[in-house]
Design a protein around this motif. Sequence first.
Motif, short mmCIF file in Angstrom:
data_model
loop_
_atom_site.label_atom_id
_atom_site.label_comp_id
_atom_site.label_asym_id
_atom_site.label_seq_id
_atom_site.Cartn_x
_atom_site.Cartn_y
_atom_site.Cartn_z
N LEU A 1 -5.10 0.80 2.82
CA LEU A 1 -4.70 2.07 2.22
C LEU A 1 -5.80 2.62 1.32
CD1 LEU A 1 -0.96 1.33 1.29
CD2 LEU A 1 -1.82 2.73 3.17
N LYS B 1 -8.43 4.28 3.35
CA LYS B 1 -7.97 5.59 3.84
C LYS B 1 -7.85 6.61 2.70
CE LYS B 1 -5.32 3.59 7.66
NZ LYS B 1 -3.96 3.39 8.23
N LYS B 2 -8.14 6.15 1.47
CA LYS B 2 -8.08 6.99 0.27
C LYS B 2 -6.69 7.58 0.06
CE LYS B 2 -12.99 8.11 0.41
NZ LYS B 2 -14.04 9.18 0.40
N LYS B 3 -5.68 6.79 0.37
CA LYS B 3 -4.31 7.20 0.11
C LYS B 3 -4.02 7.15 -1.39
CE LYS B 3 -1.15 7.75 2.43
NZ LYS B 3 -0.47 8.98 2.88
N ARG B 4 -3.16 8.03 -1.86
CA ARG B 4 -2.74 8.03 -3.25
C ARG B 4 -1.23 8.25 -3.31
NH1 ARG B 4 -6.90 6.14 -3.33
NH2 ARG B 4 -8.74 6.55 -4.63
N PHE B 5 -0.60 7.63 -4.32
CA PHE B 5 0.85 7.68 -4.43
C PHE B 5 1.27 8.13 -5.83
CE2 PHE B 5 -0.22 4.71 -1.12
CZ PHE B 5 0.68 5.01 -0.12
N LEU C 1 -4.52 2.92 -6.29
CA LEU C 1 -3.77 3.79 -5.37
C LEU C 1 -2.89 4.81 -6.08
CD1 LEU C 1 -2.70 1.06 -2.79
CD2 LEU C 1 -4.13 3.05 -2.27
N TRP D 1 4.50 11.23 -2.52
CA TRP D 1 4.43 9.95 -1.80
C TRP D 1 4.85 8.80 -2.71
CZ3 TRP D 1 3.56 8.56 3.22
CH2 TRP D 1 3.17 9.58 4.10
N LEU E 1 5.34 4.46 -2.79
CA LEU E 1 4.90 3.22 -2.16
C LEU E 1 5.70 2.03 -2.68
CD1 LEU E 1 2.85 1.43 -0.54
CD2 LEU E 1 1.43 1.43 -2.61
N ASN F 1 8.08 11.46 0.69
CA ASN F 1 7.40 10.65 1.69
C ASN F 1 7.28 9.23 1.16
OD1 ASN F 1 6.53 12.85 3.63
ND2 ASN F 1 5.59 13.57 1.73
N THR G 1 5.93 4.92 1.98
CA THR G 1 5.30 3.84 2.75
C THR G 1 5.77 2.51 2.18
OG1 THR G 1 3.31 5.14 3.23
CG2 THR G 1 3.13 2.75 3.41
#
Length: 317
Positions: A35, A38-42, A80, A243, A245, A264, A266
Motif C-alpha cells: 500500500l 502505491k502511495k495509498k492514504r487513509f 499511510l 478511505w 483501513l 471506501n 480496505t
Amino acid sequence: MSIDKKKSNETEKIKRTRITTKYIHGDANKKLDELLKKKKRFQLIISSPPYNMDREYEKNSSFANYREEIESVISKLVLLLEENGSICWQVGSYVNKKTKEVLPLDIFFYELFKKHNLTLRNRIIWHFEHGLHASQRFSGRYETILWFTKSDKYTFNLDDVRVPAKYPGKTHYRGEKKGQISGNPKGKNPSDLWKIIESDWDKEVWSIPNVKANHKEKTIHPCQYPIELVERCILALSNEGDWVLDPYAGVGSTLIAARKNNRNSTGIEKYKKYINVGNQRIETLKKGTLKYRKLGTPVFQPNQNMAVARKPEFFNY
C-alpha cells in the motif's frame, strides 16, 4: 418513519453511492508495504490487533517478538495516515500464562504510538456485560479504544455525534444572555464518557454487547467486534467518500460499517476463511438483509418473569 422504510432508504443510499469495499489477503506487515508503494492514504485507520495469545490468528511468540512485529506495523500505518486523519486502536489486556499477571495493552500501545508523535484525543472505554470468566481475579468486562490523531487539524464531525440535551429548555439565569437558551439547539457536545445505551455519544463508557454465541452478528471468528462499535468512530472521524483501513480485518466488521455509511474501505486479513465470511456479509449488506444491531440499540435486560433471570430453587445460598 417505519423501521422497514428506514432500512430500505439506507440500502438505496448504499446502492446509489459508488464506493469501494475490498479485502487484501495476506500478512498485514507485508501488505502494508504494498500500500505504501502505491502511495495509498487513509483518513481513518481502525482495528483490533492480535493480542499474542493462543488463537489461530495469533502467533503466541515471545512478547519481545510480538512487540517488534507490531511496532513495524504501527510505523507503516502512521505513514499511510492522512495528515488530518485518525487511528482508533481497540485493545484489551495481555495475560501472562505463567505468572497470570495482566498487562493493559492500551498502556503498551500508547508508548508505541507516541514514538511517532501522534496525539491521544480520547481513551474510550467499551463496556460489555459478558466477558472473560476468572476465578483468581475479577472477570474482565471492558476493553479500550485509543483515538490518536496525526496533527492538530483533524476531522471531527461534532454535529454528527451530538446527543439530545438533558435540559433543552435550560436558559441563562443572569447577565446579558439572561432568558436565552444556554445550550446548542442541535444537542450537546459529548463529554469524554460515552454510554451508548442511554444516548449514543453521551459518555465515554460505550455499553455495547460483545459478539458472543447468541449475538445476531456472530460468525466463525472467535473475537469478532460489533459493527456498532466501529460505526461510531467512522461517523465522527471521517466523511462520506473517505478511505478507511483495517489492517486486521477479520470477518469484515470495519468494512461493513464503512460501506453502510458510504466510506471506501480496505481490509487486510491473513486467513482466507475469514475473508470468505466477510465477503458474504458484505454481499448480504448490499442486498439489505444483513442482520446487525442498530446504532444505539438498548442492551437487552431480562425481567424476573424469565426463568434464566431467577435463582434456581436448589441453590442453597
